[in-house]
Design a protein around this motif. Sequence first.
Motif, PDB file in Angstrom:
ATOM      1  N   MET A  17      95.710 -14.471 -40.400  1.00 31.50           N
ATOM      2  CA  MET A  17      94.664 -15.383 -40.190  1.00 31.50           C
ATOM      3  C   MET A  17      94.995 -16.741 -41.081  1.00 31.50           C
ATOM      4  O   MET A  17      94.628 -17.831 -40.389  1.00 31.50           O
ATOM      5  N   PHE A  18      95.496 -16.555 -42.099  1.00 27.75           N
ATOM      6  CA  PHE A  18      95.773 -17.856 -43.156  1.00 27.75           C
ATOM      7  C   PHE A  18      97.229 -18.005 -43.313  1.00 27.75           C
ATOM      8  O   PHE A  18      97.636 -19.056 -44.027  1.00 27.75           O
ATOM      9  N   GLY A  19      98.049 -17.385 -42.837  1.00 28.92           N
ATOM     10  CA  GLY A  19      99.403 -17.653 -43.080  1.00 28.92           C
ATOM     11  C   GLY A  19     100.090 -16.975 -44.088  1.00 28.92           C
ATOM     12  O   GLY A  19      99.288 -16.660 -45.065  1.00 28.92           O
ATOM     13  N   VAL A  20     101.553 -17.238 -44.292  1.00 29.41           N
ATOM     14  CA  VAL A  20     102.195 -16.629 -45.595  1.00 29.41           C
ATOM     15  C   VAL A  20     102.297 -17.907 -46.690  1.00 29.41           C
ATOM     16  O   VAL A  20     102.880 -17.891 -47.818  1.00 29.41           O
ATOM     17  N   GLY A  21     101.970 -18.925 -46.211  1.00 27.89           N
ATOM     18  CA  GLY A  21     102.281 -20.300 -46.956  1.00 27.89           C
ATOM     19  C   GLY A  21     103.116 -21.321 -46.578  1.00 27.89           C
ATOM     20  O   GLY A  21     104.255 -20.954 -45.758  1.00 27.89           O
ATOM     21  N   GLU A  47     103.445 -19.766 -41.041  1.00 25.37           N
ATOM     22  CA  GLU A  47     103.165 -20.244 -42.456  1.00 25.37           C
ATOM     23  C   GLU A  47     101.648 -20.601 -42.503  1.00 25.37           C
ATOM     24  O   GLU A  47     101.068 -20.643 -43.679  1.00 25.37           O
ATOM     25  N   LEU A  48     101.097 -21.128 -41.540  1.00 19.79           N
ATOM     26  CA  LEU A  48      99.540 -21.443 -41.511  1.00 19.79           C
ATOM     27  C   LEU A  48      98.716 -20.462 -41.066  1.00 19.79           C
ATOM     28  O   LEU A  48      97.535 -20.773 -41.230  1.00 19.79           O
ATOM     29  N   GLY A  49      98.983 -19.455 -39.995  1.00 13.32           N
ATOM     30  CA  GLY A  49      98.248 -18.487 -39.517  1.00 13.32           C
ATOM     31  C   GLY A  49      97.440 -19.060 -38.488  1.00 13.32           C
ATOM     32  O   GLY A  49      97.738 -19.979 -37.907  1.00 13.32           O
ATOM     33  N   PHE A  50      96.471 -18.112 -38.031  1.00 13.98           N
ATOM     34  CA  PHE A  50      95.651 -18.389 -36.769  1.00 13.98           C
ATOM     35  C   PHE A  50      94.901 -19.794 -37.286  1.00 13.98           C
ATOM     36  O   PHE A  50      94.611 -20.473 -36.158  1.00 13.98           O
ATOM     37  N   PHE A  51      94.232 -19.835 -38.407  1.00 19.17           N
ATOM     38  CA  PHE A  51      93.475 -20.812 -38.760  1.00 19.17           C
ATOM     39  C   PHE A  51      94.406 -22.264 -38.472  1.00 19.17           C
ATOM     40  O   PHE A  51      93.794 -23.212 -37.968  1.00 19.17           O
ATOM     41  N   GLY A  52      95.362 -22.364 -38.886  1.00 17.52           N
ATOM     42  CA  GLY A  52      96.178 -23.706 -38.835  1.00 17.52           C
ATOM     43  C   GLY A  52      96.901 -23.747 -37.324  1.00 17.52           C
ATOM     44  O   GLY A  52      96.492 -24.944 -37.062  1.00 17.52           O
ATOM     45  N   CYS A  53      96.799 -22.931 -36.625  1.00 14.13           N
ATOM     46  CA  CYS A  53      97.023 -23.006 -35.094  1.00 14.13           C
ATOM     47  C   CYS A  53      95.895 -23.511 -34.340  1.00 14.13           C
ATOM     48  O   CYS A  53      96.128 -24.530 -33.706  1.00 14.13           O
ATOM     49  N   VAL A  54      94.661 -23.094 -34.888  1.00  7.66           N
ATOM     50  CA  VAL A  54      93.438 -23.692 -34.193  1.00  7.66           C
ATOM     51  C   VAL A  54      93.306 -25.104 -34.715  1.00  7.66           C
ATOM     52  O   VAL A  54      92.750 -25.933 -33.839  1.00  7.66           O
ATOM     53  N   ILE A  55      93.557 -25.561 -35.878  1.00  7.42           N
ATOM     54  CA  ILE A  55      93.342 -26.778 -36.435  1.00  7.42           C
ATOM     55  C   ILE A  55      94.453 -27.711 -35.603  1.00  7.42           C
ATOM     56  O   ILE A  55      94.032 -28.734 -35.012  1.00  7.42           O
ATOM     57  N   LEU A  56      95.693 -27.154 -35.612  1.00  8.73           N
ATOM     58  CA  LEU A  56      96.658 -27.949 -34.741  1.00  8.73           C
ATOM     59  C   LEU A  56      96.413 -28.181 -33.259  1.00  8.73           C
ATOM     60  O   LEU A  56      96.552 -29.310 -32.849  1.00  8.73           O
ATOM     61  N   ILE A  57      95.683 -27.250 -32.508  1.00 14.21           N
ATOM     62  CA  ILE A  57      95.265 -27.516 -30.961  1.00 14.21           C
ATOM     63  C   ILE A  57      93.970 -28.117 -31.006  1.00 14.21           C
ATOM     64  O   ILE A  57      93.977 -29.141 -30.159  1.00 14.21           O
ATOM     65  N   GLY A  58      93.481 -28.296 -32.163  1.00 19.20           N
ATOM     66  CA  GLY A  58      92.378 -29.075 -32.139  1.00 19.20           C
ATOM     67  C   GLY A  58      92.444 -30.487 -32.410  1.00 19.20           C
ATOM     68  O   GLY A  58      92.045 -31.354 -31.781  1.00 19.20           O
ATOM     69  N   ALA A  59      93.571 -30.583 -33.236  1.00 16.74           N
ATOM     70  CA  ALA A  59      93.811 -32.205 -33.457  1.00 16.74           C
ATOM     71  C   ALA A  59      94.374 -32.965 -31.947  1.00 16.74           C
ATOM     72  O   ALA A  59      93.990 -33.778 -31.722  1.00 16.74           O
ATOM     73  N   PHE A  60      95.293 -31.993 -31.289  1.00 17.22           N
ATOM     74  CA  PHE A  60      95.817 -32.540 -30.060  1.00 17.22           C
ATOM     75  C   PHE A  60      94.603 -32.667 -29.076  1.00 17.22           C
ATOM     76  O   PHE A  60      94.831 -33.437 -27.933  1.00 17.22           O
ATOM     77  N   ALA A  61      93.642 -31.870 -28.939  1.00 13.22           N
ATOM     78  CA  ALA A  61      92.342 -31.896 -28.175  1.00 13.22           C
ATOM     79  C   ALA A  61      91.774 -33.211 -28.501  1.00 13.22           C
ATOM     80  O   ALA A  61      91.302 -34.053 -27.658  1.00 13.22           O
TER      81      ALA A  61
END
Length: 249
Positions: A17-21, A47-61
């Motif tokens: 969910m939140f990555g390994v760092g 490294e950032l987990g599911f939460f980081g992937c969602v933020i990344l996709i949201g930034a591109f959106a």
Amino acid sequence: MLWQTRQSIYAISTGGMFGVGIGASVQKHQWLPYAENDFIFGVIGEELGFFGCVILIGAFAVLLIMGVMIALRAPDLYGTVLGIGIISQIAWQVFLHIAVGTALIPNTGISLPFFSSGGTSLLLLLSEMGVLLSISRAGNAREQRLAEQHRAETERMLQAHPLPQQSRAVGGTPDVRGTAGTAYIYILMEVHHARFNCCRRYSRSHQPSAGDCRCPEGRGPDGGDPLCGPPRGDGVRPCHQGRLPLPSH
């Protein structure tokens, strides 16, 4: 499933969910090929987990939505097409990279914009962002110029047809609050603004009848609509390009 895709899935699933760092990825060390370029989304997921992937996709959106809004506000058709092309290229590249990293499509070797390693790719992307910002600046200048023209036209209408029984406020400025003609002037302002936007929209269509507001059938001087002119040779009822006639008080 190919070796690269399998290792990318392992990296994303390891992140949780939140990555390994940040910097603590294991798959990028001799396990995940091209971890700095073609499969960097797998490293981000680890490294950032599911939460980081969602933020990344949201930034591109958000970037996609803002790019489309800038393109639609361009001062001409060329700027609109250019802005849509730039933002579409970035959006398509992001989709292909994430789809490869999550095993949705076969490997394509597409990098992730602004994240993957590569100086030439980053240079071209930043150049595209500069062009998009130039389109945004031109669109903002056009909107400001049109707003000033509309404000000047409104002031001219108010000066040519003063309100009845208007009182004077402090400093000599007309105070139209509470007068009987306030609603009348506001209606004239809104009618003029609607006519102005209509003609401006058709003037960008690059059609033979550009600059005309197409009035529906049955409307016109005989139908009680003061904005619709008499029909032309092609059957189109254009709006009046001149100043809307105002009745005397």
